[in-house]
Write a protein that holds these residues in place. Sequence first.
Motif, PDB file in Angstrom:
ATOM      1  N   ASP A 146      20.750  -1.851 -16.826  1.00  0.00           N
ATOM      2  CA  ASP A 146      21.553  -2.358 -15.753  1.00  0.00           C
ATOM      3  C   ASP A 146      21.115  -3.744 -15.245  1.00  0.00           C
ATOM      4  N   PRO A 147      22.089  -4.531 -14.592  1.00  0.00           N
ATOM      5  CA  PRO A 147      21.625  -5.772 -14.113  1.00  0.00           C
ATOM      6  C   PRO A 147      20.555  -5.721 -12.739  1.00  0.00           C
ATOM      7  N   GLY A 148      20.862  -4.323 -12.219  1.00  0.00           N
ATOM      8  CA  GLY A 148      19.846  -4.200 -11.166  1.00  0.00           C
ATOM      9  C   GLY A 148      20.408  -5.056  -9.848  1.00  0.00           C
ATOM     10  N   TRP A 149      19.635  -4.906  -8.665  1.00  0.00           N
ATOM     11  CA  TRP A 149      20.155  -5.814  -7.437  1.00  0.00           C
ATOM     12  C   TRP A 149      19.818  -6.934  -7.846  1.00  0.00           C
ATOM     13  N   SER A 150      20.659  -8.000  -7.087  1.00  0.00           N
ATOM     14  CA  SER A 150      20.380  -9.437  -7.210  1.00  0.00           C
ATOM     15  C   SER A 150      19.884  -9.661  -5.774  1.00  0.00           C
ATOM     16  N   PHE A 151      19.064 -10.767  -5.625  1.00  0.00           N
ATOM     17  CA  PHE A 151      18.516 -11.325  -4.101  1.00  0.00           C
ATOM     18  C   PHE A 151      19.508 -11.386  -3.192  1.00  0.00           C
ATOM     19  N   HIS A 152      20.677 -12.085  -3.706  1.00  0.00           N
ATOM     20  CA  HIS A 152      21.827 -12.248  -2.714  1.00  0.00           C
ATOM     21  C   HIS A 152      22.304 -11.135  -2.097  1.00  0.00           C
ATOM     22  N   GLU A 153      22.386  -9.991  -2.748  1.00  0.00           N
ATOM     23  CA  GLU A 153      22.901  -8.660  -2.421  1.00  0.00           C
ATOM     24  C   GLU A 153      22.000  -7.808  -1.282  1.00  0.00           C
ATOM     25  N   ARG A 154      20.697  -8.082  -1.670  1.00  0.00           N
ATOM     26  CA  ARG A 154      19.788  -7.279  -0.817  1.00  0.00           C
ATOM     27  C   ARG A 154      19.626  -8.252   0.560  1.00  0.00           C
ATOM     28  N   ALA A 155      19.799  -9.434   0.415  1.00  0.00           N
ATOM     29  CA  ALA A 155      19.658 -10.264   1.517  1.00  0.00           C
ATOM     30  C   ALA A 155      21.092 -10.020   2.217  1.00  0.00           C
ATOM     31  N   ALA A 156      22.194  -9.577   1.797  1.00  0.00           N
ATOM     32  CA  ALA A 156      23.293  -9.236   2.805  1.00  0.00           C
ATOM     33  C   ALA A 156      23.388  -8.249   3.330  1.00  0.00           C
ATOM     34  N   LEU A 157      22.784  -7.116   2.654  1.00  0.00           N
ATOM     35  CA  LEU A 157      22.377  -5.848   3.381  1.00  0.00           C
ATOM     36  C   LEU A 157      21.584  -5.774   4.475  1.00  0.00           C
ATOM     37  N   LEU A 158      20.832  -6.951   4.759  1.00  0.00           N
ATOM     38  CA  LEU A 158      19.775  -6.964   5.619  1.00  0.00           C
ATOM     39  C   LEU A 158      20.373  -7.558   6.887  1.00  0.00           C
ATOM     40  N   ASP A 159      21.512  -8.264   6.890  1.00  0.00           N
ATOM     41  CA  ASP A 159      22.119  -8.889   7.811  1.00  0.00           C
ATOM     42  C   ASP A 159      23.405  -7.944   8.511  1.00  0.00           C
ATOM     43  N   GLN A 160      22.969  -7.025   9.004  1.00  0.00           N
ATOM     44  CA  GLN A 160      24.007  -6.300   9.839  1.00  0.00           C
ATOM     45  C   GLN A 160      23.510  -5.717  11.212  1.00  0.00           C
ATOM     46  N   PRO A 161      23.367  -6.927  12.197  1.00  0.00           N
ATOM     47  CA  PRO A 161      22.655  -6.561  13.362  1.00  0.00           C
ATOM     48  C   PRO A 161      23.522  -5.896  14.127  1.00  0.00           C
ATOM     49  N   LYS A 162      24.975  -5.400  14.122  1.00  0.00           N
ATOM     50  CA  LYS A 162      25.774  -4.704  15.008  1.00  0.00           C
ATOM     51  C   LYS A 162      25.452  -3.328  14.653  1.00  0.00           C
ATOM     52  N   VAL A 163      24.737  -2.968  13.456  1.00  0.00           N
ATOM     53  CA  VAL A 163      24.944  -1.546  13.056  1.00  0.00           C
ATOM     54  C   VAL A 163      23.218  -1.160  12.891  1.00  0.00           C
ATOM     55  N   ARG A 164      22.569  -1.821  12.309  1.00  0.00           N
ATOM     56  CA  ARG A 164      21.298  -1.582  12.150  1.00  0.00           C
ATOM     57  C   ARG A 164      20.279  -2.703  11.634  1.00  0.00           C
ATOM     58  N   SER A 165      19.101  -2.249  11.956  1.00  0.00           N
ATOM     59  CA  SER A 165      17.977  -3.409  11.972  1.00  0.00           C
ATOM     60  C   SER A 165      17.055  -2.885  10.646  1.00  0.00           C
ATOM     61  N   HIS A 166      16.356  -3.965  10.206  1.00  0.00           N
ATOM     62  CA  HIS A 166      15.504  -3.658   9.181  1.00  0.00           C
ATOM     63  C   HIS A 166      13.898  -4.559   9.336  1.00  0.00           C
TER      64      HIS A 166
END
Length: 341
Positions: free
Chosen positions: A38-58
């Motif tokens: 598999d290509p696996g996770w990319s950095f920009h994908e994981r970074a995008a998932l962290l940016d959800q301030p209206k729904v969840r924090s990390h």
Amino acid sequence: MTPLPGLRVELVAPDDRDALEAWFSPIAAADRADWPADPGWSFHERAALLDQPKVRSHVLGVARLDRAVVGCFQVRLELLENLDTADLEVWVDPGWRHRGVGRTLLGAAERVARDGGRTRCVGTTEAPLGSPEAGRRDRFAREAGYEPALAEARRELDLPVSAELLDALDAEAREKSAGYRLVTWSGSCPPEWEAGRVDAAASMSTDVPSGDLEVEPEVWDVARLRELERVVAAMDRVTMAAAAAAVAPDGRLAGFTEIGVPRAAPRVAYQFDTIVLPAHRGHRLGLLLKVANVRALQAREPSTLRVVTTNATSNEPIVRVNDRLGFRLAGTGTVWQKRLE
């Protein structure tokens, strides 16, 4: 197990690019070790998932030995529902596995959960079929006080699926779904279908098997739907959706499925939500939708060679549909939960 001398855990600021890249490195290494095809996770994908301030924090952390990052964790804290729960993920660089790094990271993640006022932790283990890591990860969870709540399975579909098989399955599904019409789109949900798409998202939190997990129903509206679409767009994934609309009485959506394809690594696509609303089950809509979306994927993304999906093993209707399409079992997993003292 005695922690490695000098091992320390540090929190990571999500807006510090260098620190975030260091946090991501064990994730990428663990992906390559577990799923080398598999290509696996990319950095920009994981970074995008962290940016959800209206729904969840990390909250993020890394384990260091001297200057080397040997593992990391993520604690996800929902902000709209399930306010008693923390979702934990722990990764250890394969070169440092089975040396106490994971245990140290898990303890730090649980402290973050407690500090955030959460009383329950949830996490998932997964391993390729036949891998010795499956048993090791199960023992790791049990020894840390977690109890199994839901069994899952990873399945993969090799593409292309033959036109003959898709035609046969489509004909079978249409024979049972005469009162419905098929609609498809790519990207954001069209405004005329957004109300039904919101219903489908809400149904995913209540009508999909959850085993012994303690979960609250999610409250969805159009704003939350558009926020999800913003995150997927930031991950740079092409999405293809198929939905079934009831011809009568109101034409609203009765079922929905979606596939996402990373633009940067399109050879593997990922199945997102698939749901048929309870009032519309028994009409082969799941089969109708999945066939339509595989056709769309093969036409639009000919370089995609595989589709990956994960389902609860107890979700028998969708497992049957996947089996008939040709999905093969590739891995097993468990969702675990623990009450914090």
